[in-house]
Design an enzyme around this catalytic site. Structure first.
Site: not given
Length: 380
Positions: A64, A253, A264
């Site tokens: 991740r 991201d 997040k």
């Protein structure tokens, strides 16, 4: 297929060691990942022998973090090519494994383009596979260099904004060597401050729903002997109110063309708190995270995760009873809202730190100039 090989926990992996590597045992090339779902209780490696195994590792968050997902995606294309799988099919599956993190698709496309170019030029599948692997390895090296440059730019910005030193930094989720070919993004900045004696305290949000701050950022902070304190996400407001936070450092991201930042879930409330308390809110991410094809925050697809990640907790080596394989913490049948990310508008972002420099104030024009400069550097 994937195999897991348990390793003894403490001390087996030096801080900063890559969490992803390509190996070529006699039985054929494999991609080896540190299974991040098992940290910090144990260090277990996940060995992917085909693209489907890597897709599952990405979806389950065994691997991740935006930069590392790009690297993993590129290696996944190479794995498909070397092992004789349908490259286009594998590339599509890899790129779609997680929709919000743009680096994943960027890495996949880069290796895919190298494969297509070599195949068209030579007609040789082996040379095309080698080209895809070379592209993945190049991306891996570039990310390590980008990490070091982001750390330097970010530390300089902290010193400019907080000249008194003694930085008390709040961070969210995990942005260290576990997400990067180097030492990370936002965490790398905090680590640089620590090494220079200018970090007084790293406040670590536990980060719901999968506790990636508690499990992973605290793990990395401890291994680097940093002064850190773990807190629940909803305790951050009391820290701001008490004047205990000098800056917020997070990763990203996806960054839209207008400067909206997807990170997040829980990042947006921190930005609101930071603005109210006049605290810098700083995003650290490589230029590849900026997506000029996504015009604004509303256009960012936010991944929705399974509800059991909220209604259950997972602990390695503990008997489970929940439908999702974890320990239930909510009544059976409870519905859960579980977005993986939220989006922070550019007006709440003090600065975006990249390997090519700092954007502040954050505007569409400034981001476009930065991306254009990055393309020129890459071409030259």
């Amino acid at each position: 297929m994937a195999d897991q090989d348990a390793r003894s926990g403490e001390g087996t992996r030096p801080t900063g060691m890559p969490v992803l590597r390509w190996e070529e045992p006699p039985e054929g090339p494999v991609l080896v990942l540190l299974d991040q779902t098992r940290l910090p209780a144990e260090e277990v490696e996940l060995v992917c022998t085909d693209p489907a195994a890597l897709v599952e590792a990405i979806r389950s968050l065994a691997v991740r973090g935006a930069p590392l997902l790009g690297i993993a995606g590129a290696y996944g294309v190479a794995l498909a090519a070397v092992r004789g799988f349908e490259v286009e099919e594998a590339a599509a599956a890899l790129a779609g494994a997680r929709p919000t993190a743009v680096n994943l698709a960027v890495g996949v496309r880069r290796a895919q383009a190298a494969h297509q170019e070599a195949l068209g030029r030579t007609g040789d599948a082996r040379q095309a596979a080698a080209a895809a692997l070379d592209a993945a390895r190049a991306l891996h090296r570039e990310d390590a260099r980008a990490s070091a440059r982001m750390a330097a730019h970010g530390l300089a910005l902290l010193d400019e904004l907080l000249p008194a030193g003694g930085h008390r930094v709040l961070t969210h989720c995990n942005t260290g060597s576990l997400v990067s070919g180097g030492e990370g993004t936002a965490f790398a900045v905090a680590l640089a401050a620590h090494r220079s004696g200018r970090l007084r305290r790293l406040w670590v949000d536990e980060t719901r729903p999968l506790l990636q701050g508690a499990r992973l950022t605290a793990y990395e902070a401890a291994r680097n002997d940093m002064a850190y304190t773990l807190l629940t996400d909803n305790a951050a407001g009391s820290l701001f109110a008490a004047g205990e936070v000098d800056a917020v450092l997070i990763g990203a991201d996806r960054i839209a063309a207008d400067g909206s930042v997807a990170n997040k879930v829980g990042s947006y409330p921190l930005a609101v708190l930071a603005r109210y308390h006049h605290v810098p809110f700083i995003v650290v991410a490589p230029v590849t995270t900026v997506d000029p094809d996504t015009p604004d925050g509303a256009a960012i697809e936010v991944e929705q995760r399974p509800g059991h990640e909220v209604t259950e907790v997972t602990a390695p080596q503990v008997p489970v009873a929940g439908a999702g394989g974890g320990i239930p913490v909510a009544p059976l049948g409870t519905q859960a809202y579980n977005p993986a990310f939220d989006v922070t508008p550019p007006e709440l972002v003090t600065a975006i730190v990249t390997e090519e420099g700092v954007v502040s104030p954050v505007t569409a024009d400034a981001l476009a100039v930065l991306c254009a400069r990055s393309r020129q550097v890459t071409i030259s």
